[in-house]
Design a protein around this motif. Structure first.
Motif, short mmCIF file in Angstrom:
data_model
loop_
_atom_site.label_atom_id
_atom_site.label_comp_id
_atom_site.label_asym_id
_atom_site.label_seq_id
_atom_site.Cartn_x
_atom_site.Cartn_y
_atom_site.Cartn_z
N THR A 1 6.20 10.65 0.98
CA THR A 1 4.74 10.68 1.10
C THR A 1 4.27 11.66 2.18
N TYR A 2 5.14 12.61 2.53
CA TYR A 2 4.76 13.63 3.53
C TYR A 2 3.51 14.39 3.03
N ASN A 3 2.45 14.34 3.81
CA ASN A 3 1.17 14.99 3.46
C ASN A 3 0.54 14.48 2.16
N PHE A 4 1.06 13.38 1.63
CA PHE A 4 0.53 12.83 0.38
C PHE A 4 -0.80 12.13 0.64
N PHE A 5 -0.84 11.35 1.72
CA PHE A 5 -2.09 10.65 2.04
C PHE A 5 -3.07 11.56 2.76
N LYS A 6 -2.63 12.79 3.05
CA LYS A 6 -3.40 13.73 3.89
C LYS A 6 -3.77 12.99 5.17
N LYS A 7 -5.08 13.01 5.54
CA LYS A 7 -5.37 12.32 6.81
C LYS A 7 -5.91 10.91 6.56
N LYS A 8 -5.88 10.49 5.26
CA LYS A 8 -6.47 9.19 4.96
C LYS A 8 -5.39 8.09 4.99
N ASN A 9 -5.84 6.85 4.92
CA ASN A 9 -4.89 5.75 4.86
C ASN A 9 -4.76 5.18 3.47
N SER A 10 -5.70 5.65 2.58
CA SER A 10 -5.67 5.09 1.23
C SER A 10 -5.93 6.19 0.21
N LEU A 11 -5.39 6.01 -1.01
CA LEU A 11 -5.55 7.01 -2.09
C LEU A 11 -5.78 6.29 -3.41
N LYS A 12 -6.43 7.01 -4.35
CA LYS A 12 -6.58 6.43 -5.69
C LYS A 12 -5.40 6.86 -6.56
N VAL A 13 -4.80 5.90 -7.23
CA VAL A 13 -3.66 6.22 -8.12
C VAL A 13 -3.88 5.58 -9.48
N TRP A 14 -3.12 6.08 -10.49
CA TRP A 14 -3.26 5.58 -11.85
C TRP A 14 -2.16 4.57 -12.14
N MET A 15 -2.57 3.33 -12.40
CA MET A 15 -1.60 2.25 -12.68
C MET A 15 -1.63 1.93 -14.16
N SER A 16 -0.54 1.48 -14.70
CA SER A 16 -0.50 1.08 -16.10
C SER A 16 0.68 0.13 -16.31
N HIS A 17 0.52 -1.12 -15.83
CA HIS A 17 1.68 -2.03 -15.93
C HIS A 17 1.26 -3.48 -16.01
N ALA A 18 2.15 -4.28 -16.61
CA ALA A 18 1.92 -5.72 -16.67
C ALA A 18 2.92 -6.42 -15.74
N ASP A 19 4.18 -5.92 -15.72
CA ASP A 19 5.19 -6.49 -14.81
C ASP A 19 5.11 -5.78 -13.47
N GLN A 20 5.70 -6.40 -12.46
CA GLN A 20 5.81 -5.68 -11.19
C GLN A 20 6.98 -6.23 -10.37
N VAL A 21 7.37 -5.43 -9.38
CA VAL A 21 8.45 -5.86 -8.50
C VAL A 21 7.90 -6.97 -7.62
N SER A 22 8.59 -8.12 -7.60
CA SER A 22 8.07 -9.23 -6.79
C SER A 22 8.90 -9.42 -5.52
N LYS A 23 10.12 -8.86 -5.54
CA LYS A 23 10.93 -8.91 -4.31
C LYS A 23 11.77 -7.63 -4.27
N ILE A 24 11.69 -6.91 -3.15
CA ILE A 24 12.48 -5.67 -3.11
C ILE A 24 13.91 -5.96 -2.67
N PRO A 25 14.83 -5.09 -3.07
CA PRO A 25 16.22 -5.31 -2.70
C PRO A 25 16.42 -5.18 -1.19
N LYS A 26 17.56 -5.63 -0.75
CA LYS A 26 17.93 -5.49 0.67
C LYS A 26 17.92 -4.00 1.04
N ASN A 27 17.54 -3.69 2.24
CA ASN A 27 17.52 -2.31 2.75
C ASN A 27 16.45 -1.43 2.13
N PHE A 28 15.53 -2.01 1.36
CA PHE A 28 14.38 -1.25 0.86
C PHE A 28 13.20 -1.52 1.78
N LYS A 29 12.35 -0.51 1.94
CA LYS A 29 11.20 -0.63 2.85
C LYS A 29 9.92 -0.35 2.07
N VAL A 30 8.84 -1.04 2.42
CA VAL A 30 7.55 -0.79 1.76
C VAL A 30 6.88 0.41 2.41
#
Ligand code: XMP
Length: 520
Positions: free
Chosen positions: A122-151
């Protein structure tokens, strides 16, 4: 399956998303080579040193339907960086010990994501903001991330909108960075391929040209190919590409349907036969088309009749040439998406685009469609690379059924002649005023209504001419172009004063959707 090893590449593993080709397109735009393979075919033994990064695409599947996505999990254990997108993100989490479940709130459309941690992705992805608009298209989602993964980022409904495991170089995003609706999405893809995969630029229109020429040669071998040349951008690029690939084994057939723009047949012969020295057969089928279309006013019938007659004529000439095996067509990626669902799930049919949907089932020729994964602007770049002149390349799209679908109601020779003139004056004026290249597509249509007018001291009762000019990115959505009053006034005067048969001009101000670009 064997993968080409000559070029470093990003491997895109397709799980059936309608956006998979868009991922490839974004990577091409960034100047890097990529290859799409089906999740069912690719096995770990196919992975070689040329693969610098792997992208797992989205798709309509569910991560628990193990049988339906028989994916060789060893592929992601080779130390190659992996980016999972949407379903790809879910499968990456699942394979590493995370959990995926049906979300309470399905997310389709725009959502805000909020930055939680820094990441190379996400280098320079958010630019100087803290939030961005993105396009979502899903019914399922990850409910628990694996060990050693970071949000790295979360949305209101997806806690794990972006995750990473820096050590293993695994990255997952729940949204679609490849679609233009995602703000700054290309930056995220660029970070993955350049900063994480560390691949260097190795792809250009020239490389594209060389690859497509090779693919055509591999596909058709020594066989003869006929090509439906219409003089439009797509078929012109196909013809020139095949000309470079197989030379005199290419036989272009140019059918004058009588439904072309004014002088088009002369221009096409001049350019392709005289200048580019392409093998071209001119067929004057004006009368044949007109007879078949007599008293036909239903749009789908018109399209079917024209499409089928086209193919009949090709087959007739193919037989005369003898031993023709292939028919080349300028089908583009958006044509495929609109005519059938790419993922295999049925979408509703809007129109029978005759270069895709209208082909008779018993057609004897095999198809060569070298542009079928390209978008219009990419085809134009390819055309320039193939030395086609700018006039051909920058031409507005023109539909196969031609003026027939710009003339609601029945088709007569008189109406065709009137329409040809109106269209000619409109397009000429756009060019003279420097507007032609700002507009994606423009045309005149003749409506089957007569209205009253007054010219001099006389009453007139003549046809209504409709003008349409739109801006668009790829023809899938469009907006009408806003002319200045001076231009509208000038073109309306020109058409009404110069053409007998038209006494009123109207301008179409609808967008697509809800309208389509053509009238029928
Ligand atoms: P619509 O009318 O579907 O048009 O919004 C989208 C784009 O496709 C072109 N078009 C066609 N092209 N054969 C073609 O080769 C066809 O049958 C056909 N119908 C529409 C249309 O001109 C526009 O650029």
């Amino acid at each position: 399956m064997s993968l080409d090893q000559s070029l470093k590449k990003i491997l895109i593993i397709d799980f059936g998303s309608q956006f998979t080709q868009l991922i490839a397109r974004r990577i091409r735009e960034l100047g890097v080579f990529s290859e799409i393979v089906s999740h069912k075919k690719i096995k770990n033994k196919n992975i070689n040193n040329s693969i610098k990064g792997i992208i797992l695409s989205g798709g309509p599947l569910n991560v628990y339907e193990i049988k339906r996505y028989s994916f060789d999990r060893k592929i992601i254990q080779n130390g190659i960086p992996v980016l999972g997108i949407c379903f790809g993100h879910q499968i990456l989490s699942k394979l590493n010990g995370g959990r995926v479940k049906q979300s309470k709130h399905r997310e389709f459309g725009l959502a805000n994501i909020y930055k939680k941690n820094d990441s190379l992705l996400t280098y320079n992805f958010f630019k100087k903001k803290n939030s961005l608009k993105v396009w979502m298209s899903h019914a399922d989602q990850v409910s628990k991330i694996p060990k050693n993964f970071k949000v790295i980022a979360s949305s209101q409904n997806s806690k794990f909108a972006i995750v990473e495991n820096k050590l293993k170089n695994f990255y997952g995003v729940q949204f679609h960075p490849e679609v233009t609706h995602t703000e700054n999405g290309k930056k995220l893809i660029s970070n993955f391929i350049f900063k994480i995969c560390k691949i260097k630029k190795n792809w250009s229109s020239k490389d594209q040209k060389i690859k497509l020429i090779k693919e055509v040669r591999d596909q058709v071998g020594n066989n003869k190919v006929i090509c439906a040349l219409s003089g439009g951008v797509d078929s012109s690029v196909v013809a020139q590409l095949l000309n470079k690939a197989i030379g005199k084994k290419l036989y272009c057939i140019f059918v004058n349907t009588g439904l072309l723009r004014k002088n088009e047949e002369k221009q096409v012969i001049e350019t392709f036969k005289k200048k580019l020295k392409i093998n071209i057969i001119y067929v004057n089928a004006e009368k044949e088309f007109l007879i078949r279309l007599t008293n036909i006013s239903d749009p789908e019938k018109k399209r079917k009749i024209i499409g089928n007659l086209f193919i009949k004529i090709f087959e007739r000439y193919a037989k005369r040439i003898k031993n023709v095996k292939y028919l080349a067509q300028g089908t583009l990626y958006p044509d495929l998406i609109e005519s059938k669902s790419v993922t295999g799930s049925q979408t509703s049919k809007i129109k029978s685009h005759h270069n895709v949907g209208g082909l008779p089932k018993n057609m004897k020729l095999k198809l060569v469609e070298p542009l079928k994964f390209l978008f219009k602007d990419e085809v134009r770049k390819l055309g320039l690379e193939l030395n086609l002149n700018k006039e051909i390349i920058s031409r507005h799209p023109f539909p196969g059924p031609g003026l027939a679908i710009r003339m609601p109601g029945i088709i007569t020779k008189e109406k065709i002649n009137i329409l040809k003139e109106a269209d000619y004056y409109f397009i000429k004026a756009l060019k003279e005023e420097g507007l032609y290249d700002k507009i994606w597509q423009a045309y005149a249509a003749l409506l089957p209504v007569k209205t009253v007018g007054v010219m001099g001291d006389n009453r007139t009762y003549e046809y209504l001419c409709l003008l349409r000019a739109i801006t668009s990115e790829d023809g899938m959505t469009a907006d009408f172009y806003e002319f200045k009053k001076s231009f509208s006034q000038m073109i309306s005067n020109k058409i009404v004063n110069s053409i007998r048969g038209i006494n009123r001009v109207v301008y179409d101000i609808t967008s697509k959707p809800p309208s389509t670009i053509e009238l029928e």
